[in-house]
Design a protein around this motif. Structure first.
Motif, mmCIF file in Angstrom:
data_model
loop_
_atom_site.group_PDB
_atom_site.id
_atom_site.type_symbol
_atom_site.label_atom_id
_atom_site.label_comp_id
_atom_site.label_asym_id
_atom_site.label_seq_id
_atom_site.Cartn_x
_atom_site.Cartn_y
_atom_site.Cartn_z
ATOM 1 N N ASP A 263 54.961 31.696 33.116
ATOM 2 C CA ASP A 263 54.993 30.293 32.700
ATOM 3 C C ASP A 263 54.447 30.135 31.279
ATOM 4 O O ASP A 263 54.313 29.036 30.782
ATOM 5 C CB ASP A 263 54.240 29.400 33.687
ATOM 6 N N SER A 264 54.171 31.238 30.627
ATOM 7 C CA SER A 264 53.663 31.211 29.255
ATOM 8 C C SER A 264 54.799 31.460 28.269
ATOM 9 O O SER A 264 55.328 32.572 28.172
ATOM 10 C CB SER A 264 52.579 32.277 29.073
ATOM 11 N N SER A 265 55.152 30.435 27.519
ATOM 12 C CA SER A 265 56.192 30.608 26.503
ATOM 13 C C SER A 265 55.710 31.538 25.383
ATOM 14 O O SER A 265 56.515 32.193 24.730
ATOM 15 C CB SER A 265 56.636 29.262 25.942
ATOM 16 N N LEU A 266 54.392 31.627 25.186
ATOM 17 C CA LEU A 266 53.850 32.546 24.173
ATOM 18 C C LEU A 266 54.090 34.006 24.555
ATOM 19 O O LEU A 266 54.383 34.835 23.699
ATOM 20 C CB LEU A 266 52.358 32.295 23.972
ATOM 21 N N VAL A 267 53.976 34.313 25.841
ATOM 22 C CA VAL A 267 54.229 35.680 26.302
ATOM 23 C C VAL A 267 55.700 36.033 26.100
ATOM 24 O O VAL A 267 56.034 37.113 25.605
ATOM 25 C CB VAL A 267 53.812 35.854 27.778
ATOM 26 N N VAL A 268 56.586 35.117 26.470
ATOM 27 C CA VAL A 268 58.020 35.349 26.273
ATOM 28 C C VAL A 268 58.316 35.560 24.788
ATOM 29 O O VAL A 268 59.027 36.498 24.416
ATOM 30 C CB VAL A 268 58.853 34.179 26.844
ATOM 31 N N ALA A 269 57.747 34.718 23.936
ATOM 32 C CA ALA A 269 57.963 34.842 22.492
ATOM 33 C C ALA A 269 57.442 36.181 21.970
ATOM 34 O O ALA A 269 58.079 36.805 21.112
ATOM 35 C CB ALA A 269 57.290 33.685 21.762
ATOM 36 N N ALA A 270 56.311 36.630 22.477
ATOM 37 C CA ALA A 270 55.741 37.908 22.021
ATOM 38 C C ALA A 270 56.673 39.072 22.360
ATOM 39 O O ALA A 270 56.878 39.968 21.541
ATOM 40 C CB ALA A 270 54.367 38.120 22.642
ATOM 41 N N PHE A 271 57.234 39.059 23.562
ATOM 42 C CA PHE A 271 58.153 40.140 23.938
ATOM 43 C C PHE A 271 59.484 40.030 23.209
ATOM 44 O O PHE A 271 60.105 41.048 22.907
ATOM 45 C CB PHE A 271 58.380 40.167 25.449
ATOM 46 N N ASN A 272 59.918 38.820 22.920
ATOM 47 C CA ASN A 272 61.188 38.645 22.208
ATOM 48 C C ASN A 272 61.072 38.953 20.728
ATOM 49 O O ASN A 272 62.082 39.183 20.063
ATOM 50 C CB ASN A 272 61.717 37.219 22.411
ATOM 51 N N ASN A 273 59.861 38.959 20.194
ATOM 52 C CA ASN A 273 59.629 39.288 18.792
ATOM 53 C C ASN A 273 58.447 40.252 18.713
ATOM 54 O O ASN A 273 57.369 39.891 18.244
ATOM 55 C CB ASN A 273 59.354 38.011 17.986
ATOM 56 N N VAL B 208 51.982 48.912 25.656
ATOM 57 C CA VAL B 208 52.846 48.169 26.576
ATOM 58 C C VAL B 208 54.279 48.124 26.046
ATOM 59 O O VAL B 208 55.234 48.282 26.808
ATOM 60 C CB VAL B 208 52.276 46.757 26.836
ATOM 61 N N LEU B 209 54.453 47.928 24.755
ATOM 62 C CA LEU B 209 55.798 47.931 24.178
ATOM 63 C C LEU B 209 56.465 49.285 24.363
ATOM 64 O O LEU B 209 57.664 49.364 24.659
ATOM 65 C CB LEU B 209 55.746 47.553 22.696
ATOM 66 N N PHE B 210 55.699 50.361 24.200
ATOM 67 C CA PHE B 210 56.234 51.701 24.442
ATOM 68 C C PHE B 210 56.718 51.811 25.888
ATOM 69 O O PHE B 210 57.806 52.312 26.165
ATOM 70 C CB PHE B 210 55.155 52.762 24.160
ATOM 71 N N MET B 211 55.899 51.338 26.832
ATOM 72 C CA MET B 211 56.258 51.402 28.249
ATOM 73 C C MET B 211 57.525 50.611 28.542
ATOM 74 O O MET B 211 58.426 51.092 29.226
ATOM 75 C CB MET B 211 55.103 50.881 29.107
ATOM 76 N N THR B 212 57.595 49.380 28.026
ATOM 77 C CA THR B 212 58.764 48.550 28.317
ATOM 78 C C THR B 212 60.033 49.112 27.685
ATOM 79 O O THR B 212 61.132 48.897 28.210
ATOM 80 C CB THR B 212 58.558 47.088 27.866
ATOM 81 N N ASN C 148 63.899 49.425 32.361
ATOM 82 C CA ASN C 148 64.890 48.357 32.374
ATOM 83 C C ASN C 148 64.064 47.086 32.516
ATOM 84 O O ASN C 148 63.738 46.679 33.624
ATOM 85 C CB ASN C 148 65.858 48.553 33.534
ATOM 86 N N PHE C 149 63.679 46.503 31.405
ATOM 87 C CA PHE C 149 62.681 45.434 31.375
ATOM 88 C C PHE C 149 63.228 44.193 30.698
ATOM 89 O O PHE C 149 63.894 44.277 29.667
ATOM 90 C CB PHE C 149 61.445 45.907 30.598
ATOM 91 N N PHE C 150 62.976 43.057 31.302
ATOM 92 C CA PHE C 150 63.196 41.804 30.601
ATOM 93 C C PHE C 150 62.208 40.766 31.082
ATOM 94 O O PHE C 150 61.641 40.875 32.169
ATOM 95 C CB PHE C 150 64.653 41.330 30.668
ATOM 96 N N VAL C 151 61.993 39.785 30.232
ATOM 97 C CA VAL C 151 61.010 38.739 30.491
ATOM 98 C C VAL C 151 61.691 37.386 30.361
ATOM 99 O O VAL C 151 62.538 37.206 29.486
ATOM 100 C CB VAL C 151 59.798 38.859 29.538
ATOM 101 N N THR C 152 61.358 36.480 31.274
ATOM 102 C CA THR C 152 61.914 35.139 31.235
ATOM 103 C C THR C 152 60.807 34.122 31.484
ATOM 104 O O THR C 152 59.779 34.445 32.084
ATOM 105 C CB THR C 152 63.023 34.935 32.279
ATOM 106 N N HIS C 153 61.081 32.920 31.029
ATOM 107 C CA HIS C 153 60.149 31.813 31.253
ATOM 108 C C HIS C 153 60.522 31.108 32.549
ATOM 109 O O HIS C 153 61.696 30.952 32.866
ATOM 110 C CB HIS C 153 60.221 30.818 30.094
ATOM 111 N N ILE C 154 59.519 30.732 33.308
ATOM 112 C CA ILE C 154 59.717 29.930 34.515
ATOM 113 C C ILE C 154 58.592 28.904 34.561
ATOM 114 O O ILE C 154 57.444 29.223 34.241
ATOM 115 C CB ILE C 154 59.735 30.803 35.792
ATOM 116 N N TYR C 155 58.931 27.692 34.885
ATOM 117 C CA TYR C 155 57.897 26.674 34.999
ATOM 118 C C TYR C 155 57.042 26.956 36.221
ATOM 119 O O TYR C 155 57.553 27.404 37.260
ATOM 120 C CB TYR C 155 58.515 25.272 35.087
ATOM 121 N N ARG C 156 55.764 26.738 36.099
ATOM 122 C CA ARG C 156 54.821 27.001 37.180
ATOM 123 C C ARG C 156 55.271 26.347 38.487
ATOM 124 O O ARG C 156 55.163 26.930 39.551
ATOM 125 C CB ARG C 156 53.425 26.514 36.790
ATOM 126 N N GLU C 157 55.783 25.150 38.389
ATOM 127 C CA GLU C 157 56.221 24.420 39.581
ATOM 128 C C GLU C 157 57.399 25.099 40.276
ATOM 129 O O GLU C 157 57.631 24.879 41.462
ATOM 130 C CB GLU C 157 56.629 22.982 39.207
#
Length: 110
Positions: A20-30, A46-50, A54-63
């Motif tokens: 639910d953190s858009s900052l985390v998604v942004a960090a992985f996307n850039n 962590v970047l080396f590991m990912t 087969n890794f991807f990150v997405t945003h999801i609202y907490r709710e």
């Protein structure tokens, strides 16, 4: 970061990280954007590991992911690290109503 480190140690190579953190998604996307100095070495690892997953990150609202929210809130009450091989009982009710309706356990970040 800890969830990715655990997954890598267990040789889980297909990872979908929902946060639910858009900052985390942004960090992985850039990933070339600088992170805070105390996190820099761990972030590079962590970047080396990912890159070897087969890794991807997405945003999801907490709710929209009540199971992850329950796990995160439970984690705040703990004094040490804990993990489960199957979904803990306190989230089973909400898992059936989860957006995806998937009876699977996910490592989550909040």
């Amino acid at each position: 970061m800890r969830a990715i480190e655990i997954a890598f140690e267990k040789n889980w190579l297909n990872i979908w990280l929902e946060t639910d953190s858009s900052l985390v998604v942004a960090a992985f996307n850039n990933p070339t954007k600088p992170v805070a100095w105390p996190l820099r070495n761990r972030w590079q690892n962590v970047l080396f590991m990912t890159n070897h997953m087969n890794f991807f990150v997405t945003h999801i609202y907490r709710e929209d992911n009540k199971a992850a929210d329950l796990i995160a809130n439970h984690g705040l009450t703990l004094s040490s690290f804990i993990s489960w091989n199957i979904a803990p009982l306190f989230i089973t009710d909400c898992m059936s109503s989860n957006k995806l309706g998937m009876p699977s356990f996910r490592l989550c970040s909040s």
